[in-house]
Structures are given as structure tokens and as C-alpha cells.
Design a protein around this motif. Structure first.
Motif, PDB file in Angstrom:
ATOM      1  N   SER A  34       4.105  -9.392  -5.646  1.00  0.00           N
ATOM      2  CA  SER A  34       3.980  -8.258  -5.955  1.00  0.00           C
ATOM      3  C   SER A  34       4.977  -7.160  -5.252  1.00  0.00           C
ATOM      4  O   SER A  34       5.466  -6.362  -5.933  1.00  0.00           O
ATOM      5  N   LEU A  35       5.359  -7.805  -4.146  1.00  0.00           N
ATOM      6  CA  LEU A  35       6.745  -6.709  -3.557  1.00  0.00           C
ATOM      7  C   LEU A  35       7.809  -7.057  -4.348  1.00  0.00           C
ATOM      8  O   LEU A  35       8.442  -6.104  -4.428  1.00  0.00           O
ATOM      9  N   ILE A  36       8.294  -8.203  -4.690  1.00  0.00           N
ATOM     10  CA  ILE A  36       9.481  -8.314  -5.472  1.00  0.00           C
ATOM     11  C   ILE A  36       9.283  -7.521  -6.847  1.00  0.00           C
ATOM     12  O   ILE A  36      10.375  -6.801  -7.031  1.00  0.00           O
ATOM     13  N   LYS A  37       8.160  -7.389  -7.433  1.00  0.00           N
ATOM     14  CA  LYS A  37       8.137  -6.649  -8.514  1.00  0.00           C
ATOM     15  C   LYS A  37       8.386  -5.186  -8.382  1.00  0.00           C
ATOM     16  O   LYS A  37       9.057  -4.306  -9.028  1.00  0.00           O
ATOM     17  N   CYS A  38       7.792  -4.618  -6.953  1.00  0.00           N
ATOM     18  CA  CYS A  38       8.064  -3.294  -6.595  1.00  0.00           C
ATOM     19  C   CYS A  38       9.667  -3.178  -6.455  1.00  0.00           C
ATOM     20  O   CYS A  38      10.061  -2.145  -6.899  1.00  0.00           O
ATOM     21  N   LEU A  39      10.265  -4.288  -5.919  1.00  0.00           N
ATOM     22  CA  LEU A  39      11.608  -3.923  -5.642  1.00  0.00           C
ATOM     23  C   LEU A  39      12.486  -4.041  -6.867  1.00  0.00           C
ATOM     24  O   LEU A  39      13.662  -3.441  -6.768  1.00  0.00           O
ATOM     25  N   GLN A  62       0.674  -1.085  -0.041  1.00  0.00           N
ATOM     26  CA  GLN A  62      -0.046  -0.116   0.020  1.00  0.00           C
ATOM     27  C   GLN A  62       0.900   1.350   0.057  1.00  0.00           C
ATOM     28  O   GLN A  62       0.587   2.164  -0.759  1.00  0.00           O
ATOM     29  N   PHE A  63       1.815   1.109   0.677  1.00  0.00           N
ATOM     30  CA  PHE A  63       2.982   2.424   0.777  1.00  0.00           C
ATOM     31  C   PHE A  63       3.747   2.640  -0.531  1.00  0.00           C
ATOM     32  O   PHE A  63       3.631   3.627  -0.986  1.00  0.00           O
ATOM     33  N   LEU A  64       3.906   1.587  -1.278  1.00  0.00           N
ATOM     34  CA  LEU A  64       4.613   1.561  -2.418  1.00  0.00           C
ATOM     35  C   LEU A  64       3.895   1.965  -3.666  1.00  0.00           C
ATOM     36  O   LEU A  64       4.304   2.466  -4.701  1.00  0.00           O
ATOM     37  N   SER A  65       2.462   1.875  -3.535  1.00  0.00           N
ATOM     38  CA  SER A  65       1.573   2.444  -4.397  1.00  0.00           C
ATOM     39  C   SER A  65       0.951   3.472  -4.150  1.00  0.00           C
ATOM     40  O   SER A  65      -0.125   3.969  -4.754  1.00  0.00           O
ATOM     41  N   HIS A  66       1.395   4.329  -3.113  1.00  0.00           N
ATOM     42  CA  HIS A  66       0.777   5.307  -2.703  1.00  0.00           C
ATOM     43  C   HIS A  66      -0.534   5.367  -2.345  1.00  0.00           C
ATOM     44  O   HIS A  66      -1.291   6.364  -2.645  1.00  0.00           O
ATOM     45  N   VAL A 100      13.721 -12.694  -1.409  1.00  0.00           N
ATOM     46  CA  VAL A 100      14.613 -11.313  -1.658  1.00  0.00           C
ATOM     47  C   VAL A 100      15.958 -11.742  -1.756  1.00  0.00           C
ATOM     48  O   VAL A 100      16.921 -11.025  -2.581  1.00  0.00           O
ATOM     49  N   ALA A 101      16.500 -12.582  -1.157  1.00  0.00           N
ATOM     50  CA  ALA A 101      17.756 -12.876  -1.491  1.00  0.00           C
ATOM     51  C   ALA A 101      18.111 -13.615  -2.678  1.00  0.00           C
ATOM     52  O   ALA A 101      19.261 -13.340  -3.252  1.00  0.00           O
ATOM     53  N   GLN A 102      17.403 -14.412  -3.218  1.00  0.00           N
ATOM     54  CA  GLN A 102      17.635 -15.119  -4.332  1.00  0.00           C
ATOM     55  C   GLN A 102      16.997 -14.523  -5.739  1.00  0.00           C
ATOM     56  O   GLN A 102      17.627 -14.910  -6.780  1.00  0.00           O
ATOM     57  N   GLU A 103      16.081 -13.811  -5.903  1.00  0.00           N
ATOM     58  CA  GLU A 103      15.455 -13.271  -6.781  1.00  0.00           C
ATOM     59  C   GLU A 103      16.098 -11.778  -7.241  1.00  0.00           C
ATOM     60  O   GLU A 103      16.586 -11.209  -6.459  1.00  0.00           O
ATOM     61  N   LYS A 104      16.174 -11.590  -8.566  1.00  0.00           N
ATOM     62  CA  LYS A 104      16.811 -10.451  -9.096  1.00  0.00           C
ATOM     63  C   LYS A 104      16.082  -9.144  -8.886  1.00  0.00           C
ATOM     64  O   LYS A 104      14.792  -9.077  -9.104  1.00  0.00           O
ATOM     65  N   HIS A 105      16.604  -8.080  -8.475  1.00  0.00           N
ATOM     66  CA  HIS A 105      15.965  -6.858  -8.146  1.00  0.00           C
ATOM     67  C   HIS A 105      17.002  -5.829  -7.710  1.00  0.00           C
ATOM     68  O   HIS A 105      18.110  -6.172  -7.595  1.00  0.00           O
ATOM     69  N   GLN A 106      16.632  -4.633  -7.622  1.00  0.00           N
ATOM     70  CA  GLN A 106      17.467  -3.360  -7.273  1.00  0.00           C
ATOM     71  C   GLN A 106      17.488  -3.052  -5.880  1.00  0.00           C
ATOM     72  O   GLN A 106      18.119  -1.818  -5.763  1.00  0.00           O
ATOM     73  N   SER A 107      17.043  -3.711  -4.873  1.00  0.00           N
ATOM     74  CA  SER A 107      16.574  -3.116  -3.500  1.00  0.00           C
ATOM     75  C   SER A 107      17.422  -3.778  -2.506  1.00  0.00           C
ATOM     76  O   SER A 107      18.079  -4.864  -2.855  1.00  0.00           O
ATOM     77  N   ALA A 108      17.061  -3.496  -1.226  1.00  0.00           N
ATOM     78  CA  ALA A 108      17.708  -4.416  -0.130  1.00  0.00           C
ATOM     79  C   ALA A 108      16.760  -4.261   0.970  1.00  0.00           C
ATOM     80  O   ALA A 108      15.966  -3.706   1.304  1.00  0.00           O
ATOM     81  N   LEU A 109      16.935  -5.544   1.684  1.00  0.00           N
ATOM     82  CA  LEU A 109      16.137  -5.537   2.886  1.00  0.00           C
ATOM     83  C   LEU A 109      17.300  -5.712   4.008  1.00  0.00           C
ATOM     84  O   LEU A 109      18.063  -6.623   3.904  1.00  0.00           O
ATOM     85  N   LEU A 110      17.066  -5.119   5.205  1.00  0.00           N
ATOM     86  CA  LEU A 110      18.011  -4.834   6.292  1.00  0.00           C
ATOM     87  C   LEU A 110      17.152  -5.527   7.583  1.00  0.00           C
ATOM     88  O   LEU A 110      16.142  -4.642   7.859  1.00  0.00           O
ATOM     89  N   LEU A 111      17.645  -6.485   8.180  1.00  0.00           N
ATOM     90  CA  LEU A 111      17.215  -7.137   9.288  1.00  0.00           C
ATOM     91  C   LEU A 111      17.935  -6.576  10.533  1.00  0.00           C
ATOM     92  O   LEU A 111      19.346  -6.348  10.323  1.00  0.00           O
ATOM     93  N   ILE A 112      17.019  -6.147  11.589  1.00  0.00           N
ATOM     94  CA  ILE A 112      17.890  -5.928  12.786  1.00  0.00           C
ATOM     95  C   ILE A 112      17.378  -6.689  13.930  1.00  0.00           C
ATOM     96  O   ILE A 112      16.309  -6.781  14.210  1.00  0.00           O
TER      97      ILE A 112
END
Length: 239
Positions: free
Chosen positions: A94-99, A74-78, A138-150
Motif C-alpha cells: 500500500s505504501l509503495i502504491k502511494c510512492l 494515514q498521513f498520505l490518505s489525509h 523501496v530500493a528494488q520496486e519502481k516508484h517516483q519517491s525516495a526514502l532517506l535514512l539517518i
């Protein structure tokens, strides 16, 4: 934002990993108070010009994955109204597509809440195993983004992903070195000699939060004197 002490090397390492798109799944690990979130905030501030979106979500209340995915989409689709799929894998797709379409940095804080504290270290709680699908894709599919876990605790899945591919990395924070930890004490108005600084820092293992808390106590009840505080070991035992 909390003051930033002594994490320059770690900050530079994380920036290199993420800025140069070396890794798409990254974790900052360490015990409570060690400075994980402070480091992540500094990192996000430094990288904001490189991303279309930086999204921070706290997992303290362990939201189901579906809830998190819907919020992210919802955030990424404004907030545009459109029908989201019900299936978890379809939502992740759907999220991977956004990434892929946008350069995004998604930060998930307090991620240890997804893990089962009463089982073998690193295993998901019941009904939270589907987060593993998100991390894997997120780790294995191609995209231009990053996920950071804390997280306090390292996910067993991270270990496996690090072994299987070169898109996953983790950084474990230790206590601050003495020189940097001393800055916390000085900035809190304390005074003492080199030996007293080292004794106090060693006692609290260089943990920034613990040092800030004890510094407040010393300032309030010992007029800032580290020497007076250390002389009362029986009142304030080692932590």
C-alpha cells in the motif's frame, strides 16, 4: 534550525542523487553530533518544491514497522477512514502504491535504534527484521519517491543493496574541515590564533556539536579565550 556549516559538497551530492531520481534509498551516516540531521533538514528545505509530500519520522523509540506504516498511510490518505490490511507485506504494498502515485520523500531519523548494539554491526534488533522488507522493496520496486535514512551505524542490508542494484547509496559524514569549523568558534564569540584554532578543532575532531558545546564553556568560563582554555589540559582533557 541549527546553523549550516561546511557541508555544501555533501548537500549538492544528496540533492543530485534524490532530485534526479538516481537513488530511491539513501542513507546519511556518521557519529553523533557530526551534523547528519542538520544536513537532512537543509536538504529537505531545498527539495520541498520537488515533492508532493515530505514526511519526517524519528525512530528514537524504535516503533514497530506496522505502527510506522499505518502512520505513513494515514498521513498520505489525509486521515481518510478506510480499512488497512493487517499483513506487513500488504501494508508495504500500500505504501509503495502511494510512492508510485505521489512524489514523496520519507526521512527516518535515528534509524540506528532499529539495530542490535550488542551484535555484529549492522544487524537488526529482534522483532525489527521486517524493516528489511521495507528497505528492500523501496530500493528494488519502481516508484517516483525516495526514502532517506539517518543513522550512526550503517545497516548491513544497505551494503548488500548497494552491491546488488543501482538504486541505493550512502554518504558518511566526517569532521568539518578547519576553515569551516573555525566559523563555529568565531560565531560563538571566541578568539585565538591559527594554531590555537587548529589545536581545538583537532582535539574535537571537527565535530560540530562538540565544538559548539566546548565553545559555550570557553565563552562562559574563559571569557572567549581559546588560549586560556588550552592551557588547562589537565582540567579539560582531550575528548
Amino acid at each position: 534550525m541549527s546553523a549550516f556549516y561546511g557541508r555544501t559538497n555533501q548537500l549538492n551530492q544528496l540533492q543530485q542523487w534524490i532530485s534526479k531520481k538516481q537513488y530511491s534509498l539513501v542513507a546519511i551516516l556518521g557519529i553523533g553530533g557530526i551534523g547528519k540531521t542538520t544536513l537532512a533538514v537543509k536538504l529537505a528545505n531545498n527539495l520541498q518544491g520537488e515533492f508532493n509530500y515530505i514526511i519526517w519520522r524519528n525512530l528514537r523509540h524504535a516503533p514497530p514497522l506496522k505502527q510506522l506504516l499505518v502512520e505513513l498511510l494515514q498521513f498520505l490518505s489525509h486521515q481518510q477512514s478506510f480499512k488497512l490490511p493487517e499483513d506487513i507485506n500488504a501494508l508495504i504494498s500500500s505504501l509503495i502504491k502511494c510512492l508510485q502515485e505521489h512524489r514523496c520523500l520519507i526521512i527516518l531519523d535515528d534509524a540506528e535504534q532499529l539495530l542490535n548494539p550488542g551484535a555484529i554491526a549492522g544487524y537488526y534488533q529482534a522483532n525489527y527484521e521486517d524493516y528489511g522488507q521495507l528497505l528492500r522493496r523501496v530500493a528494488q520496486e519502481k516508484h517516483q519517491s525516495a526514502l532517506l535514512l539517518i543513522s550512526w551505524e550503517k545497516f548491513l542490508q544497505l551494503e548488500l543493496l548497494e552491491q546488488k542494484n543501482n538504486t541505493t547509496a550512502s554518504l558518511t559524514l566526517k569532521g568539518l574541515p578547519t576553515e569551516e569549523a573555525e566559523k563555529i568558534l568565531v560565531d560563538n564569540g571566541l578568539f585565538g590564533n591559527t594554531e590555537e584554532w587548529e589545536t581545538l578543532i583537532t582535539r574535537y575532531r571537527g565535530n560540530p556539536l562538540a565544538l559548539n558545546l566546548v565553545a559555550t564553556t570557553i565563552d562562559k568560563y574563559f571569557n572567549g579565550s581559546v588560549s586560556k582554555f588550552l592551557s588547562l589540559k589537565e582540567v579539560f582533557p582531550n575528548q
